[in-house]
Design a protein around this motif. Structure first.
Motif, PDB file in Angstrom:
ATOM      1  N   THR A  70      -5.940  -1.601  -8.643  1.00  0.00           N
ATOM      2  CA  THR A  70      -5.353  -0.039  -8.908  1.00  0.00           C
ATOM      3  C   THR A  70      -4.569   0.474  -7.677  1.00  0.00           C
ATOM      4  O   THR A  70      -3.256   0.674  -8.006  1.00  0.00           O
ATOM      5  N   ARG A  71      -5.144   0.338  -6.665  1.00  0.00           N
ATOM      6  CA  ARG A  71      -4.503   0.947  -5.405  1.00  0.00           C
ATOM      7  C   ARG A  71      -3.138   0.089  -5.439  1.00  0.00           C
ATOM      8  O   ARG A  71      -2.029   0.498  -4.678  1.00  0.00           O
ATOM      9  N   GLN A  72      -3.128  -1.455  -5.688  1.00  0.00           N
ATOM     10  CA  GLN A  72      -1.859  -2.067  -5.251  1.00  0.00           C
ATOM     11  C   GLN A  72      -0.786  -2.000  -6.310  1.00  0.00           C
ATOM     12  O   GLN A  72       0.250  -2.683  -6.302  1.00  0.00           O
ATOM     13  N   ARG A  73      -0.970  -1.090  -7.263  1.00  0.00           N
ATOM     14  CA  ARG A  73       0.180  -0.632  -8.049  1.00  0.00           C
ATOM     15  C   ARG A  73       1.035   0.389  -7.807  1.00  0.00           C
ATOM     16  O   ARG A  73       1.919   1.028  -8.161  1.00  0.00           O
ATOM     17  N   PHE A  74       0.465   1.208  -6.566  1.00  0.00           N
ATOM     18  CA  PHE A  74       1.153   2.378  -6.071  1.00  0.00           C
ATOM     19  C   PHE A  74       1.884   2.288  -4.791  1.00  0.00           C
ATOM     20  O   PHE A  74       1.234   1.577  -3.968  1.00  0.00           O
ATOM     21  N   LEU A  75       2.937   2.845  -4.532  1.00  0.00           N
ATOM     22  CA  LEU A  75       3.460   3.283  -3.083  1.00  0.00           C
ATOM     23  C   LEU A  75       2.549   4.061  -2.618  1.00  0.00           C
ATOM     24  O   LEU A  75       1.808   4.912  -3.185  1.00  0.00           O
ATOM     25  N   ALA A  76       2.352   3.984  -1.407  1.00  0.00           N
ATOM     26  CA  ALA A  76       1.070   4.963  -0.596  1.00  0.00           C
ATOM     27  C   ALA A  76       1.791   5.588   0.625  1.00  0.00           C
ATOM     28  O   ALA A  76       2.749   5.228   1.211  1.00  0.00           O
ATOM     29  N   PRO A 111       5.175   4.321  -8.955  1.00  0.00           N
ATOM     30  CA  PRO A 111       4.288   5.382  -8.644  1.00  0.00           C
ATOM     31  C   PRO A 111       3.829   5.490  -7.361  1.00  0.00           C
ATOM     32  O   PRO A 111       3.886   4.807  -6.453  1.00  0.00           O
ATOM     33  N   LEU A 112       3.307   6.719  -6.997  1.00  0.00           N
ATOM     34  CA  LEU A 112       3.010   7.222  -5.437  1.00  0.00           C
ATOM     35  C   LEU A 112       1.681   7.567  -5.469  1.00  0.00           C
ATOM     36  O   LEU A 112       1.133   8.480  -6.291  1.00  0.00           O
ATOM     37  N   LEU A 113       1.016   7.240  -4.325  1.00  0.00           N
ATOM     38  CA  LEU A 113      -0.369   7.740  -4.187  1.00  0.00           C
ATOM     39  C   LEU A 113      -0.215   8.623  -2.633  1.00  0.00           C
ATOM     40  O   LEU A 113       0.496   7.629  -1.680  1.00  0.00           O
ATOM     41  N   LEU A 114      -0.693   9.450  -2.703  1.00  0.00           N
ATOM     42  CA  LEU A 114      -0.928  10.387  -1.499  1.00  0.00           C
ATOM     43  C   LEU A 114      -2.094  10.556  -0.930  1.00  0.00           C
ATOM     44  O   LEU A 114      -3.205  10.766  -1.614  1.00  0.00           O
ATOM     45  N   LYS A 115      -2.566  10.054   0.249  1.00  0.00           N
ATOM     46  CA  LYS A 115      -3.894  10.011   0.932  1.00  0.00           C
ATOM     47  C   LYS A 115      -3.883  11.184   1.779  1.00  0.00           C
ATOM     48  O   LYS A 115      -2.954  11.095   2.757  1.00  0.00           O
ATOM     49  N   GLY A 116      -4.886  11.936   2.033  1.00  0.00           N
ATOM     50  CA  GLY A 116      -4.837  12.786   2.994  1.00  0.00           C
ATOM     51  C   GLY A 116      -5.914  13.787   2.799  1.00  0.00           C
ATOM     52  O   GLY A 116      -6.505  14.084   1.766  1.00  0.00           O
ATOM     53  N   PRO A 117      -6.288  14.737   3.860  1.00  0.00           N
ATOM     54  CA  PRO A 117      -7.431  15.517   3.815  1.00  0.00           C
ATOM     55  C   PRO A 117      -7.241  16.641   3.163  1.00  0.00           C
ATOM     56  O   PRO A 117      -5.954  17.053   2.615  1.00  0.00           O
ATOM     57  N   THR A 118      -8.314  17.406   2.749  1.00  0.00           N
ATOM     58  CA  THR A 118      -7.953  18.552   2.006  1.00  0.00           C
ATOM     59  C   THR A 118      -7.340  19.567   2.743  1.00  0.00           C
ATOM     60  O   THR A 118      -7.288  20.003   3.859  1.00  0.00           O
ATOM     61  N   GLY A 119      -6.215  20.468   1.694  1.00  0.00           N
ATOM     62  CA  GLY A 119      -5.565  21.467   2.510  1.00  0.00           C
ATOM     63  C   GLY A 119      -4.471  21.280   3.309  1.00  0.00           C
ATOM     64  O   GLY A 119      -4.130  21.951   4.095  1.00  0.00           O
TER      65      GLY A 119
END
Ligand SMILES: Nc1ncnc2c1ncn2[C@@H]1O[C@H](COP(=O)(O)OP(=O)(O)OP(=O)(O)O)[C@@H](O)[C@H]1O
Ligand SMILES: [Mg+2]
Length: 261
Positions: A159-165, A29-37
């Protein structure tokens, strides 16, 4: 649900497409972190189409329940019938499930994701007694904006540590100019000064502004200019007014825009 169709256009900033594909092929699973838009939703739509998978998108919020994701019994003409939620449908079909603003979801909702996002890759449906095994083609993608996080929200480490980020910032200037030109139809050389202004505005984040101007707003601005609006007016409507309600700060931004351009 969106079926895999024509490729939504996406200009890469780095190796994010390769990383997404590795995650998909290796069932991570993959987590994307980033600002709006900044392009997170577009990126996921592009990759789902590129990989030929249907896409289920869920916008998370406080009131979202585990049943909204997994499904519930509904009354239909006197009978009760089970209706899959989007997460369950994605698991059954081997689709990509995209949970937008996942930090908004309550903890009991994120816990539903746990057995799906570790090596078990299962979704237990307590109500029907089923234990769904996710096929190789199923992928879970989540996103959030770290800027809006407060102490109460934020993801639990478990939760966080189940995802690539993947840290998803605004695109570098070259890529952003290409994006804005392509999305708006405004010639690239006329987009470049707008990108310069965006950078000046982004530098104010944390001082006068809660969040810098997004790629989305840049596209709006260039679209208005391409349609014939005077640049000053378009910049004000698309790149200044949306950023702050404070009259003093706004006057400062208008001055800054005049200076940068
Ligand atoms: N890399 C890119 N390639 C093509 N278009 C892009 C790209 N990045 C941003 N855009 C443009 O910016 C717009 C906003 O992007 P998007 O909706 O994906 O942002 P987001 O990160 O999902 O924002 P939010 O967190 O508010 O949902 C898109 O509709 C598209 O026009
Ligand atoms: Mg989005």
């Amino acid at each position: 649900m969106s079926k895999p169709g024509p490729l939504p256009s996406y200009v890469p900033s780095g190796d994010e497409c390769a990383l997404f594909e590795h995650a998909y092929r290796n069932r991570l699973p993959l987590l994307l972190k980033g600002p709006t838009g900044c392009g997170k939703t577009r990126f996921v739509a592009h990759m789902a189409a590129a990989l030929g998978r249907p896409l289920y998108t869920v916008s998370c919020h406080d009131d979202l329940t585990a049943a909204d994701l997994t499904g519930r019994y509904l009354l239909k003409g006197g009978d009760t019938v089970w209706a899959d939620g989007p997460l369950t449908r994605a698991v059954r079909e081997g689709a990509i499930c995209y949970l937008d603003e996942v930090v908004e979801a309550r903890k009991d909702v994120t816990v539903v994701l746990h057995p799906l996002t570790d090596d078990r890759r299962v979704l237990p449906l307590d109500r029907t007694g089923e234990l769904l095994r996710a096929p190789a083609e199923f992928m879970l993608v989540a996103s959030y904006n770290p800027g809006y996080q407060n102490v109460l929200k934020g993801l639990k480490p478990s939760t966080r540590q189940r995802f690539l980020a993947l840290d998803f910032g605004f695109p570098p200037p070259e890529a952003e100019a290409a994006i804005v030109a392509e999305e708006s139809g405004l010639p690239r050389d006329r987009c470049v000064p707008l990108i310069r202004l965006a950078h000046a505005l982004r530098d104010l984040k944390g001082q006068d502004l809660e969040e810098g101007v997004s790629t989305r707003l840049l596209v709006y601005c260039a679209t208005l200019i391409a349609a014939g609006m005077k640049p000053d007016r378009a910049i004000r409507a698309a790149m200044i007014e949306p950023l702050t309600d404070d009259a003093g700060a706004r006057a400062g931004l208008i001055e800054l825009a005049a200076m940068v351009l």
